[in-house]
Design a protein around this motif. Structure first.
Motif, PDB file in Angstrom:
ATOM      1  N   SER A  60       0.828  -1.211   0.000  1.00  0.00           N
ATOM      2  CA  SER A  60       0.000   0.000   0.000  1.00  0.00           C
ATOM      3  C   SER A  60       0.862   1.261   0.000  1.00  0.00           C
ATOM      4  O   SER A  60       0.577   2.218  -0.712  1.00  0.00           O
ATOM      5  N   ILE A  61       1.915   1.249   0.815  1.00  0.00           N
ATOM      6  CA  ILE A  61       2.828   2.395   0.862  1.00  0.00           C
ATOM      7  C   ILE A  61       3.524   2.570  -0.478  1.00  0.00           C
ATOM      8  O   ILE A  61       3.640   3.688  -0.985  1.00  0.00           O
ATOM      9  N   LYS A  62       3.979   1.468  -1.059  1.00  0.00           N
ATOM     10  CA  LYS A  62       4.661   1.530  -2.362  1.00  0.00           C
ATOM     11  C   LYS A  62       3.708   2.067  -3.429  1.00  0.00           C
ATOM     12  O   LYS A  62       4.096   2.903  -4.252  1.00  0.00           O
ATOM     13  N   SER A  63       2.467   1.599  -3.405  1.00  0.00           N
ATOM     14  CA  SER A  63       1.476   2.074  -4.368  1.00  0.00           C
ATOM     15  C   SER A  63       1.230   3.571  -4.201  1.00  0.00           C
ATOM     16  O   SER A  63       1.170   4.319  -5.189  1.00  0.00           O
ATOM     17  N   ALA A  64       1.097   4.018  -2.965  1.00  0.00           N
ATOM     18  CA  ALA A  64       0.888   5.443  -2.709  1.00  0.00           C
ATOM     19  C   ALA A  64       2.095   6.251  -3.160  1.00  0.00           C
ATOM     20  O   ALA A  64       1.950   7.329  -3.752  1.00  0.00           O
ATOM     21  N   GLU A  65       3.300   5.717  -2.910  1.00  0.00           N
ATOM     22  CA  GLU A  65       4.521   6.412  -3.321  1.00  0.00           C
ATOM     23  C   GLU A  65       4.569   6.554  -4.843  1.00  0.00           C
ATOM     24  O   GLU A  65       4.878   7.621  -5.368  1.00  0.00           O
ATOM     25  N   VAL A  66       4.249   5.474  -5.553  1.00  0.00           N
ATOM     26  CA  VAL A  66       4.246   5.513  -7.020  1.00  0.00           C
ATOM     27  C   VAL A  66       3.198   6.510  -7.512  1.00  0.00           C
ATOM     28  O   VAL A  66       3.468   7.296  -8.427  1.00  0.00           O
ATOM     29  N   ASN A  67       2.037   6.518  -6.889  1.00  0.00           N
ATOM     30  CA  ASN A  67       0.985   7.455  -7.298  1.00  0.00           C
ATOM     31  C   ASN A  67       1.398   8.907  -7.062  1.00  0.00           C
ATOM     32  O   ASN A  67       1.108   9.782  -7.884  1.00  0.00           O
ATOM     33  N   ILE A  68       2.059   9.163  -5.953  1.00  0.00           N
ATOM     34  CA  ILE A  68       2.527  10.523  -5.669  1.00  0.00           C
ATOM     35  C   ILE A  68       3.542  10.969  -6.716  1.00  0.00           C
ATOM     36  O   ILE A  68       3.465  12.084  -7.240  1.00  0.00           O
ATOM     37  N   PHE A  69       4.491  10.098  -7.041  1.00  0.00           N
ATOM     38  CA  PHE A  69       5.487  10.464  -8.044  1.00  0.00           C
ATOM     39  C   PHE A  69       4.880  10.577  -9.431  1.00  0.00           C
ATOM     40  O   PHE A  69       5.307  11.413 -10.222  1.00  0.00           O
ATOM     41  N   ALA A  70       3.864   9.742  -9.718  1.00  0.00           N
ATOM     42  CA  ALA A  70       3.190   9.857 -11.014  1.00  0.00           C
ATOM     43  C   ALA A  70       2.475  11.203 -11.116  1.00  0.00           C
ATOM     44  O   ALA A  70       2.537  11.874 -12.156  1.00  0.00           O
ATOM     45  N   ALA A  71       1.819  11.618 -10.030  1.00  0.00           N
ATOM     46  CA  ALA A  71       1.150  12.920 -10.032  1.00  0.00           C
ATOM     47  C   ALA A  71       2.167  14.046 -10.163  1.00  0.00           C
ATOM     48  O   ALA A  71       1.969  15.003 -10.927  1.00  0.00           O
ATOM     49  N   ARG A  72       3.281  13.921  -9.442  1.00  0.00           N
ATOM     50  CA  ARG A  72       4.340  14.934  -9.543  1.00  0.00           C
ATOM     51  C   ARG A  72       4.883  14.977 -10.973  1.00  0.00           C
ATOM     52  O   ARG A  72       5.151  16.045 -11.515  1.00  0.00           O
ATOM     53  N   ASN A  73       5.041  13.813 -11.586  1.00  0.00           N
ATOM     54  CA  ASN A  73       5.523  13.726 -12.960  1.00  0.00           C
ATOM     55  C   ASN A  73       4.554  14.452 -13.904  1.00  0.00           C
ATOM     56  O   ASN A  73       4.980  15.231 -14.766  1.00  0.00           O
ATOM     57  N   GLN A  74       3.271  14.227 -13.733  1.00  0.00           N
ATOM     58  CA  GLN A  74       2.281  14.867 -14.590  1.00  0.00           C
ATOM     59  C   GLN A  74       2.280  16.385 -14.402  1.00  0.00           C
ATOM     60  O   GLN A  74       2.194  17.147 -15.379  1.00  0.00           O
ATOM     61  N   ILE A  75       2.381  16.820 -13.163  1.00  0.00           N
ATOM     62  CA  ILE A  75       2.419  18.259 -12.892  1.00  0.00           C
ATOM     63  C   ILE A  75       3.666  18.884 -13.518  1.00  0.00           C
ATOM     64  O   ILE A  75       3.607  19.954 -14.132  1.00  0.00           O
TER      65      ILE A  75
END
Length: 114
Positions: A60-75
């Motif tokens: 769950s933590i890894k998934s959240a971390e990937v999602n945060i970086f994906a959002a940062r990447n998109q921004i």
């Protein structure tokens, strides 16, 4: 409850230990059984915690971390898109892609930095 110990050697050692400790052999055996049960319960609890960590919490933590970086990447990519300088926009986009790839796939190759 009555517990019978059939191993004569064990009975002999338990009696000797009880004598050395100055307690009744039944009291000694009761204490040993209580300790053994406490240890078994603690071990079971630790196994449950280990299972939860490995199979639920860490993913769950890894998934959240990937999602945060994906959002940062998109921004970062959106920011790069609005820049007037295409070279700067491309550099920001590439860097965001590298960060996202490192997080998502665990790539830590720093060949470009060397």
């Amino acid at each position: 409850m009555l517990v019978e110990i059939k191993n004569k050697e064990m009975v002999k050692h338990l009696k000797k230990l009880a004598e050395e400790e100055g307690v009744d052999v039944n009291e000694l055996v009761t204490d040993l059984l209580a300790f053994s049960m406490d240890h078994a319960i603690a071990t079971l609890a630790m196994r449950r915690i280990e299972y939860a960590l490995i199979n639920e919490i860490i993913p769950s933590i890894k998934s959240a971390e990937v999602n945060i970086f994906a959002a940062r990447n998109q921004i970062t990519n959106m920011h790069a898109d609005i820049l007037e300088d295409p070279d700067r926009a491309l550099a920001i986009s590439e860097e965001a892609g590298k960060i996202g790839e490192e997080v998502a796939f665990g790539n830590n190759n720093n060949a470009d930095d060397e």
